[in-house]
Structures are given as C-alpha cells and as structure tokens.
Write an enzyme that holds these catalytic residues in place. Sequence first.
Site, mmCIF file in Angstrom:
data_model
loop_
_atom_site.group_PDB
_atom_site.id
_atom_site.type_symbol
_atom_site.label_atom_id
_atom_site.label_comp_id
_atom_site.label_asym_id
_atom_site.label_seq_id
_atom_site.Cartn_x
_atom_site.Cartn_y
_atom_site.Cartn_z
ATOM 1 N N GLY A 123 0.819 -1.204 0.000
ATOM 2 C CA GLY A 123 0.000 0.000 0.000
ATOM 3 C C GLY A 123 0.850 1.250 0.000
ATOM 4 N N SER A 124 0.450 2.237 -0.806
ATOM 5 C CA SER A 124 1.265 3.445 -0.959
ATOM 6 C C SER A 124 0.421 4.706 -0.961
ATOM 7 C CB SER A 124 2.064 3.367 -2.267
ATOM 8 O OG SER A 124 1.183 3.188 -3.375
ATOM 9 N N GLY A 184 -0.018 4.710 4.043
ATOM 10 C CA GLY A 184 0.899 3.652 3.645
ATOM 11 C C GLY A 184 2.294 4.170 3.366
ATOM 12 N N ALA A 190 -1.773 11.115 9.273
ATOM 13 C CA ALA A 190 -0.628 10.784 8.424
ATOM 14 C C ALA A 190 0.257 11.985 8.125
ATOM 15 C CB ALA A 190 -1.121 10.145 7.127
ATOM 16 N N LYS A 194 -14.716 4.151 16.971
ATOM 17 C CA LYS A 194 -14.475 5.584 17.165
ATOM 18 C C LYS A 194 -15.232 6.426 16.149
ATOM 19 C CE LYS A 194 -10.633 5.880 13.978
ATOM 20 N NZ LYS A 194 -9.322 6.441 13.688
ATOM 21 N N ARG A 197 -13.628 13.212 8.488
ATOM 22 C CA ARG A 197 -14.821 13.234 7.634
ATOM 23 C C ARG A 197 -16.097 12.852 8.372
ATOM 24 N NH1 ARG A 197 -13.355 8.734 3.185
ATOM 25 N NH2 ARG A 197 -11.631 10.213 2.935
#
Length: 394
Positions: free
Chosen positions: A41-42, A46, A185, A243, A308
């Site tokens: 994953g990028s 990721g 992130a 959460k 969001r």
Amino acid sequence: MTDIGESESDISTDVSALPMLSHSVSYTSIQKPPFVVSVIGSGNWGTTVAKIIAENTRENPLLFEQKVRMWVYEEEFEGSNLSDIINTEHVNKKYLPGIKLPDNLVAVPDLLEAVQYSNILIFNIPHQHLEKILSQLRGNIDPRARAISCLKGLRVNLDGVELLPDIIQDALGIHCGVLAGANLAQEVAEQRFSETTVGYPLPADYKPGDVDHTVLYTLFHRPYFHVHVIEDIAGISCAGALKNIIAISVGFVEGLEWGDNAKAAMLRRGLLEMIKFGRKFFPGCLVSSFTEESAGVADLFTTCTGGRNFKLAKIMAQTGKSAHEVEKEILNGQSAQGLITAKEIHELIKNKGCEEEFPLFETTYQILFHGVRIGILPYMLENKWSISKPNYSS
C-alpha cells in the site's frame, strides 16, 4: 534541546545487544538474517509508514535488510507512472506531496515482486480491497512470514465480528498483528511528535530469533513516533472501528452548538460503549487498551475533533440534510466509514438482542438512517432509548 526530526543516533536501538535473528529468505529451510520488510500500500498513510520503516531499516542493518519494497498500485500522475516518480524523485507526489522519502524505499508496481522473500509484511490498503489483495498473495509468500495490519475496522455480519488481522491470518496462514493510534498521516510524515500502539501476541510457533516485541519496536519507533507494543489485537481493532460512530455523535453536538460539556458527554459515553462492545464480543480484550493506549482514547479524541465523520455529522446538524446528501456533497463519491460501521453495528446488536446495551451507537444509527431528531441525544444519555419508544422524528 534536540529537534525530534534530527539525528537520533543517541536513542536508536543498540542492535549489538539483540540476539542474532535467523529467518527465512526463501521457501527452503535456509535461515539467515536480516529480516526483509515489504509494505503493501502506498497511499497517504501507507507511504508514511513505509518512510518510518525505511528510516529504521537503514539504521539497523544487522536486524533488517535495508531496502524496503513498497507495493504501488500503478497509476499515471502528471504524465509519469507513480512508481517511477517515487523511485526517481523520492516523493509520492500524489498521496504524500512535499515529503522526502528515504532512498532505500523502493516503489514496486508488481504485488508479487514487492513481497518476494519478505519476512515481515505490512498491510496498509483500504480495507475494501483487502480480499482482492489476499487472493493474489495466497500461496505466494513465505509461510513463516509475519504481518502487521495498519487497517482500521472490523468485519461485521449478523453472526458476529471478525478482526481484520484474523482475516489476513486465516487467508495466508501467517501470524498477524495490528498497528493503530492517534496518527494523522500528514503530521507523522512531517515528523511531528505522536504515539502509536502495536498489538502483537507472540505466535504459538514462536522460537528465539523470530519477530517479537523488540523487533517490532525497532521497526516502527522513531524519535517523533513513539511505539508501545502490547498483545491485545481485539481491543485495538474495536477501538479503531467504533471511534467513527462516536465521532458522528460528537459532530451532531458540535453542529447544534451545544458546547464543550455536551461533547465531553458524548466522548465519555462513547468510550464506555466502546469498552462494553469489546468485552462483549471479544472477552479477552483489555480495558486498558481503550483507556491507556494511543489506539484507544487518544485516537478517539483525534477522530472526534476533526475528520470526515465528524464533519459530515456537523453539517447534518447545521443544515438538516440527510447523511446521504451531505456525503455526496463533501466526500466526492467516497464513503464516510462511520455510516457503514453504524449500520453494521446496529444490525449485529439487533440480531443479538442487545440494542439497549449500546444506546449511543443505536441512537446514532437511528438519526443517520431513520430521521430521528438529533435532539434525542440527551434523552439517550439517561439510557431510556429503545426502538420501542414513541416516534421522535416529528
């Protein structure tokens, strides 16, 4: 005072004090160090995790192969393949622009090539793509490899709940832990201080020299990214999924401008229901995972102050629009995970006949999908809500 983004040679792990770790680098019986790490994953998170890992493998060559391969779903960006951009410019311009990546992090567009010979697999993809990825990996990885899932969520159906690390473990036959926490992130990529939690019980076939808590700490810990390794996968996984429902309830309160006291009430009640859910469906999970870990209360707090799910609920409360309408307006076709989770949790607890044990979760669902007034929330906090009550949508 040393900046957390600068040299950390004084606090990096002393690998000379660690046992020599032997492991599989092929599908034969040959065992030799170091561990080979691949990131699957990028995207935004990721790439951030891959950056951390590459920094640590470079500093610990006795423990890890320095080169870290990151699987990239190939796509074109600004006229070039994304993998080529990452490998030549050492920046993921599409998903993590402006952040320089270590030159020992290599983007690989072929999934099987990316995981070849790997001993440690890091899963960091949207969970809706997990099954497809697992089907491609099945039979193509070292059966003695270990894995860490950075995916947040649960698989919920009418019969019960499955943990995503368990799904990975069952599909591939390899032991899998989890990493989660209050980890936005962009902040982590910019090397702003944060904490995370790794859940990893030692596997039944563990032998000295295998991946253990010390290895995982060394793999993920940075001066700006502090790691606590525990054994409770279930508690971390439940907190990471639930959460989002709580963030929606806090967003409702924010949108109605009820104030900080009301938001605190939602957080308190949500935390209690999160713990109750974990203990009910995974009796072995620990209360401390929710109350003491970054993956628990800290991640809950971060999610309930932005994101969001919070924003969607806030706009619903301010405008009177439905969840579906707001989702279409602000998410550009993407889904708010809290909506999906709220519906799945409702169906599960209804099937189990325990709706009244989770009044916050249930009321949030009723507001989202059945037009119940947001103003019912204080009544709910008195634990008087049930689906047999009068219609509060009028």
